[in-house]
Scaffold this motif. Structure first.
Motif, short mmCIF file in Angstrom:
data_model
loop_
_atom_site.label_atom_id
_atom_site.label_comp_id
_atom_site.label_asym_id
_atom_site.label_seq_id
_atom_site.Cartn_x
_atom_site.Cartn_y
_atom_site.Cartn_z
N ALA A 73 0.58 -1.66 0.19
CA ALA A 73 -0.07 -0.48 0.17
C ALA A 73 0.85 1.13 -0.15
N ARG A 74 0.50 2.13 -1.01
CA ARG A 74 1.03 3.17 -1.00
C ARG A 74 0.49 4.30 -0.80
N CYS A 75 -0.50 4.50 -0.99
CA CYS A 75 -1.42 5.35 -0.46
C CYS A 75 -3.30 4.97 -0.39
N VAL B 11 2.74 6.50 3.76
CA VAL B 11 1.62 6.40 3.49
C VAL B 11 0.51 7.88 2.99
N PRO B 12 0.86 8.31 1.53
CA PRO B 12 -0.95 9.54 1.80
C PRO B 12 -1.94 8.72 2.20
N GLU C 264 -5.22 10.27 -8.51
CA GLU C 264 -4.19 10.23 -9.54
C GLU C 264 -2.76 11.10 -9.09
N ARG C 265 -2.92 12.61 -8.12
CA ARG C 265 -1.23 13.40 -8.21
C ARG C 265 -1.01 11.83 -7.28
N ALA C 266 -1.83 11.19 -6.44
CA ALA C 266 -0.69 10.49 -4.88
C ALA C 266 -0.43 9.69 -5.78
N GLN C 267 -1.09 8.77 -6.79
CA GLN C 267 -0.41 7.43 -7.32
C GLN C 267 0.84 7.77 -8.67
#
Length: 310
Positions: free
Chosen positions: A262-264, A285-286, A304-307
């Motif tokens: 998990a990254r966001c 993790v944001p 979209e920005r976080a990814q």
């Protein structure tokens, strides 16, 4: 970049929770299903004809499930790579992961509520739950056992939810504060979920789940009990039945989600309780709750920005 969907549990429901979803065409089928179950058009929630008891077990579980599934429909059924749910949120998480369709999810919720309420009534005691923050885990476990209560959920090293007789919970608030607890808060819940006090609910719900139209999940789903993977229908039956009367270790679930990549993360139910927990357990993790945004389009842009940033 793996996106985690967080589906919250009871206590987060409120009259304004659907304001940004009622005009979304993709959300309409789910909201109509929930409205039919509750006998109230969710577009009028909080209005003069709203007579809902938001602390009622069935009402709360339907509302929370409806919000998660409606928002997920707007975001797109393929949105999300890891799905986890807190208590009743695991039903929504299973649906988001592809293991249950929305109509069947509401049928399962009705059965879950029935099993819990029957077990609670059979206990012969008025039940409740309480959040306690600020005492070491081992200490609060010992305190709870000594008082005749149970630790229902572990959220962090000093953050738990207790369950048991409502009278006992009311009588220990002062003692917990005296011992150094920073927060002692009764929750708007009338069933001691995830404790021995509703042990009869597990086997009853298992029988329901064994006959439910469950599918193999298309995304990672992790159990709130200990972070175990839920993939097959048999996995779902075991985990969802067991969690009714078994302590949840949501801290462990979040840790396992981090290990899964998990990254966001996005909290797709009302409120921001899981956002706070995720930020504490997975600080790199944001994470954002839907309620931070004015619209679903704003949330989609953030995702979209976080990814892209990852």
């Amino acid at each position: 970049m793996a996106l985690m969907l967080l589906c919250p549990g009871q206590g987060n429901q409120h009259p304004a929770m659907f304001e940004r979803l009622v005009d979304e065409p993709a959300a309409r089928p789910v909201l109509e299903m929930a409205s039919e179950r509750l006998g109230l058009d969710l577009r009028r929630l909080g209005g003069p004809d709203d007579r809902l008891d938001y602390a009622d077990n069935r009402t709360a579980q339907i509302l929370l499930t409806a919000h998660c599934l409606a928002l997920h429909a707007v975001l797109g059924k393929e949105t999300g790579d890891i799905c986890i749910g807190y208590s009743v949120g695991e039903i929504a998480a299973l649906a988001c992961a592809g293991g249950l369709d929305p109509l069947a999810a509401f049928d399962v919720i009705d059965a879950r509520v029935r099993c819990m309420d029957e077990a609670s009534r059979a206990s012969g005691i008025e039940q409740g739950m309480m959040a306690v923050i600020g005492l070491p885990l081992a200490r609060i476990i010992a305190f709870a056992e000594g008082a005749g209560l149970a630790v229902a959920i572990v959220n962090g090293p000093d953050h738990v939810v207790l369950g048991g007789p409502a009278e006992t919970l009311a009588g220990i608030e002062g003692a917990l504060v005296a011992q150094g607890a920073r927060t002692v808060k009764r929750l708007p819940v009338r069933v001691a979920s995830h404790t021995r006090f509703i042990a009869a609910a597990g086997p009853a719900f298992r029988a329901v789940l064994e006959g439910a139209p469950l599918h193999r999940t298309r995304k990672y789903m992790l159990s709130g009990i200990d972070g175990r993977s839920i993939a097959s229908p048999a996995d779902a039956v075991e985990a969802l039945a067991e969690q009714l009367h078994t302590r949840l270790d949501f801290r462990r679930c979040l840790e396992m989600a981090g290990e899964r990549g998990a990254r966001c993360a996005v909290e797709i139910g009302p409120g921001h309780s899981l956002t706070r927990l995720c930020a504490e357990i997975l600080p790199d993790v944001p994470v954002r709750p839907f309620e931070d945004f004015r619209s679903t389009s704003g949330l989609l842009k953030w995702i979209e920005r976080a990814q892209q940033a990852g």
